[in-house]
Design a protein around this motif. Sequence first.
Motif, mmCIF file in Angstrom:
data_model
loop_
_atom_site.group_PDB
_atom_site.id
_atom_site.type_symbol
_atom_site.label_atom_id
_atom_site.label_comp_id
_atom_site.label_asym_id
_atom_site.label_seq_id
_atom_site.Cartn_x
_atom_site.Cartn_y
_atom_site.Cartn_z
ATOM 1 N N THR A 1 2.087 -23.318 -73.301
ATOM 2 C CA THR A 1 0.721 -23.481 -72.820
ATOM 3 C C THR A 1 0.703 -24.690 -71.891
ATOM 4 N N ASP A 2 -0.354 -24.801 -71.119
ATOM 5 C CA ASP A 2 -0.452 -25.905 -70.168
ATOM 6 C C ASP A 2 -0.411 -27.275 -70.837
ATOM 7 N N ASN A 3 -0.911 -27.368 -72.070
ATOM 8 C CA ASN A 3 -0.971 -28.675 -72.731
ATOM 9 C C ASN A 3 0.144 -28.882 -73.760
ATOM 10 N N ALA A 4 1.135 -28.006 -73.799
ATOM 11 C CA ALA A 4 2.254 -28.165 -74.731
ATOM 12 C C ALA A 4 3.105 -29.363 -74.325
ATOM 13 N N CYS A 5 3.572 -30.113 -75.325
ATOM 14 C CA CYS A 5 4.403 -31.296 -75.062
ATOM 15 C C CYS A 5 5.888 -30.948 -74.943
ATOM 16 N N HIS A 6 6.283 -29.795 -75.422
ATOM 17 C CA HIS A 6 7.695 -29.387 -75.418
ATOM 18 C C HIS A 6 7.808 -27.948 -74.946
ATOM 19 N N GLY A 7 9.045 -27.521 -74.707
ATOM 20 C CA GLY A 7 9.282 -26.115 -74.414
ATOM 21 C C GLY A 7 9.497 -25.774 -72.963
ATOM 22 N N ARG A 8 9.668 -26.777 -72.116
ATOM 23 C CA ARG A 8 9.853 -26.497 -70.690
ATOM 24 C C ARG A 8 11.258 -26.777 -70.178
ATOM 25 N N GLY A 9 12.176 -27.154 -71.051
ATOM 26 C CA GLY A 9 13.511 -27.552 -70.613
ATOM 27 C C GLY A 9 14.252 -26.478 -69.850
ATOM 28 N N LEU A 10 14.382 -25.292 -70.424
ATOM 29 C CA LEU A 10 15.088 -24.222 -69.719
ATOM 30 C C LEU A 10 14.287 -23.702 -68.537
ATOM 31 N N LEU B 1 19.167 -34.048 -64.012
ATOM 32 C CA LEU B 1 18.033 -33.451 -64.713
ATOM 33 C C LEU B 1 18.501 -32.280 -65.573
ATOM 34 N N VAL B 2 19.301 -31.410 -64.994
ATOM 35 C CA VAL B 2 19.773 -30.225 -65.708
ATOM 36 C C VAL B 2 20.595 -30.611 -66.929
ATOM 37 N N VAL B 3 21.526 -31.524 -66.774
ATOM 38 C CA VAL B 3 22.355 -31.889 -67.929
ATOM 39 C C VAL B 3 21.523 -32.567 -69.003
ATOM 40 N N SER B 4 20.522 -33.339 -68.610
ATOM 41 C CA SER B 4 19.633 -33.960 -69.595
ATOM 42 C C SER B 4 18.905 -32.902 -70.419
ATOM 43 N N GLU B 5 18.381 -31.896 -69.755
ATOM 44 C CA GLU B 5 17.665 -30.832 -70.456
ATOM 45 C C GLU B 5 18.599 -30.042 -71.362
ATOM 46 N N LEU B 6 19.796 -29.733 -70.878
ATOM 47 C CA LEU B 6 20.712 -28.922 -71.675
ATOM 48 C C LEU B 6 21.254 -29.677 -72.888
ATOM 49 N N VAL B 7 21.574 -30.949 -72.727
ATOM 50 C CA VAL B 7 22.053 -31.746 -73.871
ATOM 51 C C VAL B 7 20.906 -31.968 -74.859
ATOM 52 N N SER B 8 19.707 -32.208 -74.364
ATOM 53 C CA SER B 8 18.547 -32.345 -75.255
ATOM 54 C C SER B 8 18.353 -31.084 -76.082
ATOM 55 N N ASN B 9 18.433 -29.929 -75.439
ATOM 56 C CA ASN B 9 18.278 -28.669 -76.166
ATOM 57 C C ASN B 9 19.376 -28.483 -77.204
ATOM 58 N N ALA B 10 20.601 -28.831 -76.850
ATOM 59 C CA ALA B 10 21.702 -28.704 -77.808
ATOM 60 C C ALA B 10 21.456 -29.596 -79.022
ATOM 61 N N PHE B 11 20.965 -30.788 -78.780
ATOM 62 C CA PHE B 11 20.661 -31.721 -79.874
ATOM 63 C C PHE B 11 19.499 -31.213 -80.726
ATOM 64 N N LEU B 12 18.459 -30.717 -80.080
ATOM 65 C CA LEU B 12 17.249 -30.326 -80.802
ATOM 66 C C LEU B 12 17.344 -28.976 -81.508
ATOM 67 N N HIS B 13 18.121 -28.060 -80.957
ATOM 68 C CA HIS B 13 18.041 -26.679 -81.421
ATOM 69 C C HIS B 13 19.344 -26.095 -81.971
ATOM 70 N N SER B 14 20.389 -26.876 -82.124
ATOM 71 C CA SER B 14 21.654 -26.297 -82.599
ATOM 72 C C SER B 14 22.200 -27.062 -83.797
ATOM 73 N N THR C 1 15.270 -25.359 -61.020
ATOM 74 C CA THR C 1 15.994 -26.304 -60.170
ATOM 75 C C THR C 1 17.443 -25.926 -59.892
ATOM 76 N N ALA C 2 18.065 -25.188 -60.780
ATOM 77 C CA ALA C 2 19.473 -24.825 -60.587
ATOM 78 C C ALA C 2 19.583 -23.656 -59.611
ATOM 79 N N ALA C 3 20.699 -23.604 -58.901
ATOM 80 C CA ALA C 3 20.956 -22.480 -58.014
ATOM 81 C C ALA C 3 21.160 -21.204 -58.836
ATOM 82 N N ARG C 4 21.867 -21.335 -59.959
ATOM 83 C CA ARG C 4 22.085 -20.241 -60.912
ATOM 84 C C ARG C 4 22.282 -20.857 -62.287
ATOM 85 N N TRP C 5 22.001 -20.101 -63.327
ATOM 86 C CA TRP C 5 22.256 -20.585 -64.673
ATOM 87 C C TRP C 5 22.404 -19.389 -65.611
ATOM 88 N N GLY C 6 22.959 -19.641 -66.782
ATOM 89 C CA GLY C 6 23.114 -18.575 -67.751
ATOM 90 C C GLY C 6 23.538 -19.117 -69.108
#
Length: 153
Positions: free
Chosen positions: A95-104, A42-55, A110-115
Amino acid sequence: MRKRLLAEMVVPGVDWAVPVVRHCVGRTLTAAGHQNVEIAQLVVSELVSNAFLHSRSARPGGVIVVELTEISDKLARVEVMDEGAGTIPHPRMTTDNACHGRGLWLVQQTAARWGVYRDTLGGNVVWAECATTDDAIAATPIRAPRGCSQSSQ
């Protein structure tokens, strides 16, 4: 603490890289003897998605680098390196009804630690340490959301 590099993946900054990396992380951790790999996937999916979408990694010829390190037999570290963006990644307010923005936010929960840190070439590196056994997962505290709304359902 032992650290052992299990895999390094270099993938193009395209959407189909997400399921490929997710699959590779799961197979690699399972082959290394980790019992519960779903959080790391799950974590790697979110992080790779963010890298693709935002960098800048999403530009033609751009790449995303993923390193998977075993910290112990109960803990794995995922690092996702992109080619940089105008901002440092951080959990967004949604917002509660937003379709995006919850990856991080999901990573934070879920992660023990992150940065996050910038590499020497100006890219972003987002890392997360993920529990990989049921007892380690149970010992990972659930954090209260910071700056994100939660549905009351």
